[in-house]
Design an enzyme around this catalytic site. Structure first.
Site, PDB file in Angstrom:
ATOM      1  N   LYS A  57      37.004  42.950  31.231  1.00  0.00           N
ATOM      2  CA  LYS A  57      37.881  43.077  32.293  1.00  0.00           C
ATOM      3  C   LYS A  57      38.679  41.301  32.038  1.00  0.00           C
ATOM      4  O   LYS A  57      39.437  41.335  31.437  1.00  0.00           O
ATOM      5  CB  LYS A  57      37.405  43.291  33.607  1.00  0.00           C
TER       6      LYS A  57
ATOM      7  N   SER B 293      35.910  47.713  43.302  1.00  0.00           N
ATOM      8  CA  SER B 293      37.278  47.747  42.576  1.00  0.00           C
ATOM      9  C   SER B 293      38.395  49.128  42.974  1.00  0.00           C
ATOM     10  O   SER B 293      39.358  49.316  42.891  1.00  0.00           O
ATOM     11  CB  SER B 293      36.948  48.032  40.877  1.00  0.00           C
TER      12      SER B 293
ATOM     13  N   HIS C  25      33.725  42.998  38.907  1.00  0.00           N
ATOM     14  CA  HIS C  25      35.132  43.026  39.275  1.00  0.00           C
ATOM     15  C   HIS C  25      35.824  41.624  39.149  1.00  0.00           C
ATOM     16  O   HIS C  25      36.532  41.469  40.035  1.00  0.00           O
ATOM     17  CB  HIS C  25      35.656  44.265  40.116  1.00  0.00           C
TER      18      HIS C  25
END
Length: 411
Positions: free
Chosen positions: A248, A189, A217
């Protein structure tokens, strides 16, 4: 012992090093993301644009997600009422685990309160259940994975980031019947690098190792149904354990693992980080379930997200700003000094209404401090133009000197 002084000294050290962290007091506006109100001025809240959120697709604002959460609250109330073992397993949790297992092509899945807890608890427990397991961990793995490996207390080797030769040189030192676990991420990330998953699986099969892949991610963002990089590359079936987040790409909160039924059942039965904590609120599970179902069938958000990331990288490069090249959606801009990094982000917020958090040690190595931009489907050309122009003005006033920046002229 002057205990208060010990704590004061620890905080003073962070200030001296330029990496004391200040939380931005924000109130997002539902339906207007990435706009938000910033409560950081004596003059009251001011409007800003958020450029560092991990709500990559803006799914926290999706009407289906909001409706599902409202419906769950109206139906069953607020909290879950207990741990998963003691009244805290609602039908929403069961449905969500089934949906996660389906997303990753696995037989089972297990929900946690966060992906950090999922990594920590699972990696710790595996070492307890299989004594003598040797861990091979990529040097840029997330702090949660490092914590779980350390808590397990077994033998570990750190291999150079994405370096297959280094990994093989370490793993081949052990007999094939020695229990082994290769631990790595799909999208890293802070740099935006992507792991060679298939090649790592090749080594795992060659030397008799299990694989543990953190897709935090990547889930929701890559693959035909949002299953991550492993889905995009057609190798989900070759990975033993997949870790993901609901906070996320899916825009809610929580974490999970997906694996075989025996693995998930063993972690469920032995992991303290799972057993002894209250389960996710039903509304959260319901929202994550709605988000995942939507993204399994909709590619609109993913396509727009990738276009926005590519466009921003091109515009930053065109403005001769030090954007770090990578093959993912992460857009890091190198600064290289903690004090200057903080000065740049303060100036962006105070003078331009742009919120970006400085990324300093220990999140990244010293000397590689940066800002990390996360463009999403809702970042328009207009706000992108403003960001690039603002950064250009700051860089013009902060000339590069051996990779660092002088004090802002405005200060």
């Amino acid at each position: 012992m002057d205990y208060a002084k010990k704590f004061d000294d620890a905080i003073s050290a962070l200030h001296r090093e330029g990496r004391y962290r200040v939380f931005a007091d924000l109130k997002r506006r539902c339906g207007e993301f990435p706009r938000a109100a910033h409560f950081g001025s004596e003059n009251g809240p001011r409007e800003i644009t958020v450029w560092c959120s991990n709500d990559y697709l803006g799914m926290s604002q999706n009407p289906k997600v909001l409706a599902a959460m409202h419906e769950a609250i109206d139906t069953v109330g607020a909290g879950s009422g207990g741990t998963r073992n003691i009244s805290g397993t609602t039908h929403y949790h069961v449905e969500l685990e089934n949906e996660i297992a389906d997303l990753h092509g696995k037989a089972a899945a297990l929900l946690f309160t966060s992906a950090f807890v999922a990594n920590d608890a699972t990696l710790d427990t595996i070492q307890k259940l299989i004594p003598g397991t040797v861990i091979f961990s990529d040097e840029k793995n997330h702090a949660s994975m490092i914590a779980g490996i350390r808590h397990g207390g077994g033998i570990k080797h750190i291999w150079r980031h994405n370096d297959l030769n280094d990994l093989e040189s370490l793993i081949k030192q052990y007999p094939k019947d020695t229990p082994k676990l290769i631990v790595f991420e799909s999208v890293y990330s802070m740099d935006g690098h992507i792991a060679p998953i298939a090649a790592i699986c090749d080594l795992a099969e060659k030397y008799g190792a299990m694989t543990y892949l953190d897709e935090v991610h990547a889930v929701g963002l890559y693959g035909p149904r949002g299953g991550g990089i492993a889905e995009r590359e057609g190798v989900m079936d070759r990975v033993d354990i997949i870790n993901g987040t609901l906070a996320k790409g899916f825009g809610v909160m929580g974490g999970y693992i997906a694996a075989t039924k025996p693995i998930c059942d063993a972690i469920r039965s032995y992991a303290s980080g799972f057993i002894f904590t209250t389960s996710l609120a039903p509304a959260i599970a319901a929202g994550a379930l709605a988000s995942m179902r939507h993204l399994k069938s909709s590619n609109v958000e993913r396509e727009r997200h990738q276009e926005r990331a590519a466009t921003l990288k091109a515009r930053l490069a065109g403005a001769r700003l030090p954007v770090m090249e990578n093959p993912s959606h992460i857009v890091p801009v190198m600064v290289g000094d903690p004090v200057h990094c903080k000065a740049v982000t303060d100036a962006l917020l105070d003078h331009y209404g742009i919120y970006v958090q400085p990324i300093n040690y220990p999140t990244v190595p010293r000397g590689t401090e940066r800002i990390r931009l996360t463009p999403g489907p809702m970042h328009t050309d207009a706000v992108m133009d403003h960001l690039v122009a603002s950064l250009g003005e700051l860089w013009e006033r902060c000339p590069v000197a051996k990779g660092h920046y002088v004090k802002l002229a405005a200060e």
